[in-house]
Motif scaffolding. Structure first.
Motif, PDB file in Angstrom:
ATOM      1  N   ASP A   1     -42.193 -96.876-114.201  1.00 36.97           N
ATOM      2  CA  ASP A   1     -41.332 -97.877-113.560  1.00 36.97           C
ATOM      3  C   ASP A   1     -40.586 -98.704-114.591  1.00 36.97           C
ATOM      4  OD1 ASP A   1     -42.222 -97.799-110.545  1.00 36.97           O
ATOM      5  OD2 ASP A   1     -44.049 -97.660-111.738  1.00 36.97           O
ATOM      6  N   ASP A   2     -41.178 -98.794-115.798  1.00 42.61           N
ATOM      7  CA  ASP A   2     -40.566 -99.602-116.854  1.00 42.61           C
ATOM      8  C   ASP A   2     -41.135 -99.117-118.184  1.00 42.61           C
ATOM      9  OD1 ASP A   2     -39.048-101.504-118.085  1.00 42.61           O
ATOM     10  OD2 ASP A   2     -40.057-103.254-117.179  1.00 42.61           O
ATOM     11  N   TYR A   3     -40.549 -99.571-119.282  1.00 41.36           N
ATOM     12  CA  TYR A   3     -41.119 -99.223-120.587  1.00 41.36           C
ATOM     13  C   TYR A   3     -41.016-100.434-121.497  1.00 41.36           C
ATOM     14  CZ  TYR A   3     -36.511 -98.981-122.775  1.00 41.36           C
ATOM     15  OH  TYR A   3     -35.289 -99.304-123.255  1.00 41.36           O
TER      16      TYR A   3
ATOM     17  N   ARG B   1     -45.339-111.994-124.896  1.00 38.24           N
ATOM     18  CA  ARG B   1     -44.759-112.806-123.816  1.00 38.24           C
ATOM     19  C   ARG B   1     -43.911-111.922-122.888  1.00 38.24           C
ATOM     20  NH1 ARG B   1     -41.854-117.528-126.928  1.00 38.24           N
ATOM     21  NH2 ARG B   1     -41.338-115.699-128.133  1.00 38.24           N
ATOM     22  N   ILE B   2     -43.144-111.012-123.532  1.00 43.24           N
ATOM     23  CA  ILE B   2     -42.309-110.106-122.720  1.00 43.24           C
ATOM     24  C   ILE B   2     -43.212-109.160-121.914  1.00 43.24           C
ATOM     25  CG2 ILE B   2     -40.702-108.152-122.865  1.00 43.24           C
ATOM     26  CD1 ILE B   2     -39.284-109.655-125.100  1.00 43.24           C
ATOM     27  N   LEU B   3     -44.298-108.713-122.567  1.00 44.87           N
ATOM     28  CA  LEU B   3     -45.223-107.819-121.866  1.00 44.87           C
ATOM     29  C   LEU B   3     -45.755-108.477-120.585  1.00 44.87           C
ATOM     30  CD1 LEU B   3     -47.189-105.287-121.802  1.00 44.87           C
ATOM     31  CD2 LEU B   3     -48.835-106.810-122.880  1.00 44.87           C
ATOM     32  N   VAL B   4     -46.263-109.704-120.727  1.00 41.48           N
ATOM     33  CA  VAL B   4     -46.832-110.395-119.558  1.00 41.48           C
ATOM     34  C   VAL B   4     -45.752-110.635-118.500  1.00 41.48           C
ATOM     35  CG1 VAL B   4     -47.905-112.549-118.764  1.00 41.48           C
ATOM     36  CG2 VAL B   4     -48.732-111.426-120.850  1.00 41.48           C
ATOM     37  N   ALA B   5     -44.548-111.020-118.966  1.00 41.61           N
ATOM     38  CA  ALA B   5     -43.461-111.282-118.017  1.00 41.61           C
ATOM     39  C   ALA B   5     -43.104-110.011-117.244  1.00 41.61           C
ATOM     40  CB  ALA B   5     -42.236-111.810-118.761  1.00 41.61           C
ATOM     41  N   ARG B   6     -43.071-108.863-117.935  1.00 39.92           N
ATOM     42  CA  ARG B   6     -42.697-107.608-117.256  1.00 39.92           C
ATOM     43  C   ARG B   6     -43.807-107.147-116.302  1.00 39.92           C
ATOM     44  NH1 ARG B   6     -39.248-103.693-121.148  1.00 39.92           N
ATOM     45  NH2 ARG B   6     -37.477-105.085-121.384  1.00 39.92           N
TER      46      ARG B   6
END
Lengths: 107, 394
Positions: free
Chosen positions: B113-115, B123-128
């Motif tokens: 669904d995403d990469y 921070r980006i990981l948790v946000a995604r």
């Protein structure tokens, strides 16, 4: 909260009915009666203006069941509107109908 | 049918659960710490094969899947996962070592669904992760709403079919029988109601008009009304109306549906009418535009109490006399249940209209019953039924 309040008067359980008893609260009425476990029952209809066909059927069923087990059901404080319905369906000859709860419990 | 064990769905978990699949111990530790810090519960797997084993035990809210792994790599594991019914819709974020277009394309082709490219910005990981979980949740809610709407439509359609079936059970109206013309109007309060009427060929060569009002409303009342109508048709082949009512009572009491029927039967003779009223409002006999007699109920409505009997009342009848029967849906809104006079006055049907054809009569009565609630600004709480029988010369 149930529309039906229950109180003990001598050997009778008195269930007070609300202004309207119909398909929406008939189940609660039957539950209140069943929960009382009483064989001597007074339904206080002094505040009741409408008893629809579903509720009437349930009350007849309670009456039949009590009669089978040697119990009693008395209708008290029946107003003119409901009295006419009982008369129209000839149930006025089936139920014991009295003027008030006091009369029902023999006070 | 497969023998796959059904894993525990994510709803069973208090926290949202992330399955982290990575062959590097350091990566697993780091991702676990970050996600737990963000409030997630974390499950771990070393490679694709172990991840599939974990998925068979428990369905996570989301899978964080490394692209490159020994034994079974991310895309291979994801292709297998997307074929498994229980987990095929779980969102997956693929962790790629680079942002090479080939890797990203492979990740999406496999069903990601995403990469996110390594090194991971936590921070980006948790946000995604949160964004993807939210999107999946919104989609699930939308699907549930769509499904509920489809069920509502299906139910509505079934009710409409039931209403049509019930309407089809009414006899053709108006109709003429020797010496009588008959009109009947039934306006249900809901889609399906408990009122019905019928005109039946009785045992002595005279027609019998029947009106039925089953307690309660809705499909169950409609079904009982249909059953009562069928029973009466059978009973009236060889029973007088009082016997028929007694038999009907026994039949309904035996059925124990919890429902009962107020009913009336009217034998339309040439010189007299014979009436049994079991729980309906008084039946009016109208002569010269006034009620000259009323037939009250003679017994308890069938289905309420076993062992009841009913008494026939007879009235001499002559040309121009009319018999009017209503259900309580046409008395109670305008007075007390047994006040037939008020009902007929409100309906404005007591006065005969000279020279009126049977079609005109039927149209007038239908319009009156439809309009009475509008004209008097009265809510229609119950089915409203009028059966109207007029004695004619001949």
């Amino acid at each position: 909260m149930s529309d039906f309040s229950t109180a003990q008067r001598d050997s009778f359980t008195v269930v007070t009915l609300p202004a309207r008893v119909d398909a929406s609260n008939t189940k609660s009425l039957v539950e209140a009666i069943t929960a009382s476990g009483s064989k001597k029952l007074v339904l206080d209809l002094a505040r009741t203006e409408v008893v629809d066909s579903t509720a009437l059927g349930a009350i007849v069923k309670v009456h039949t069941s009590l009669q089978t087990s040697g119990g009693t059901l008395v209708l008290a404080g029946v107003g003119d509107g409901i009295r006419r319905v009982l008369s129209m369906t000839r149930l006025d000859r089936v139920f014991t109908i009295v003027a008030s709860v006091d009369a029902a419990v023999g006070a | 049918m497969t023998n796959e064990r059904t894993p525990t769905p994510p709803e069973a978990a208090v926290k949202e659960t992330i399955l982290v699949v990575d062959d590097a111990v350091a990566n697993r530790k780091m991702l676990k710490a970050v996600l737990e810090q963000a409030g997630f519960e974390v499950l771990l797997a070393n490679d694709g094969s172990q991840a599939l084993t974990e998925l068979a035990k428990r369905i996570p809210t989301l899978v964080l899947l490394d692209f490159m792994m020994p034994t079974m790599d991310g895309p291979t594991m994801l292709r297998i996962m997307r074929k498994k019914q229980a987990v095929k819709d779980v969102p997956v974020i693929m962790l790629t070592a680079s942002d090479l277009p080939k890797h990203i394309e492979d990740a999406f082709n496999a069903g990601a669904d995403d990469y996110i490219t390594k090194p991971v910005d936590t921070r980006i990981l948790v946000a995604r992760v949160r964004s993807l979980i939210r999107a999946r949740s919104d989609r699930a809610k939308a699907q549930a709403a769509q499904s509920a709407e489809a069920q509502r439509d299906a139910l509505q359609s079934e009710l409409e079919d039931a209403r049509k079936t019930q309407r089809s059970q009414l006899p053709r109206m108006p109709q003429e029988r020797p010496g009588w013309r008959i009109s009947g109007v039934l306006i249900p309060s809901g889609e399906v109601g408990g009122d019905l009427f019928d005109v039946i060929d009785g045992p002595y060569g005279y027609p019998v008009a029947a009106i039925i009002d089953v307690s309660g409303h809705g499909v169950s009342a409609g079904m009982v009304a249909s059953s009562v109508k069928s029973s009466l048709r059978l009973l009236l082949r060889d029973h007088a109306i009082d016997d028929a009512m007694t038999q009907l009572n026994a039949h309904l009491c035996d059925e124990q549906s919890g429902l009962y029927a107020c009913a009336a039967l009217v034998v339309l003779g040439r010189a007299e009418v014979a009436i049994v009223n079991a729980g309906l409002p008084p039946i009016a006999i109208v002569r010269n535009d006034a009620i000259v007699a009323k037939v009250d109920a003679c017994g308890v409505p069938p289905g309420l109490l076993p062992g009841q009997s009913y008494v026939v009342e007879r009235f001499p009848i002559s040309s121009g006399d009319r018999i009017m029967v209503v259900s309580d849906g046409l008395t109670e809104p305008f007075g007390l249940a047994d006040e037939i006079e008020k009902s007929l006055e409100r309906l404005r049907v007591l006065e005969a209209v000279a020279g009126e054809s049977i079609e005109q009569l039927d149209a007038r009565l239908t319009e009156r019953v439809r309009q009475v609630f509008v004209d008097t600004d009265t809510k229609q709480p119950d089915d409203a039924t009028l059966l109207y029988m007029e004695r004619r010369d001949g």
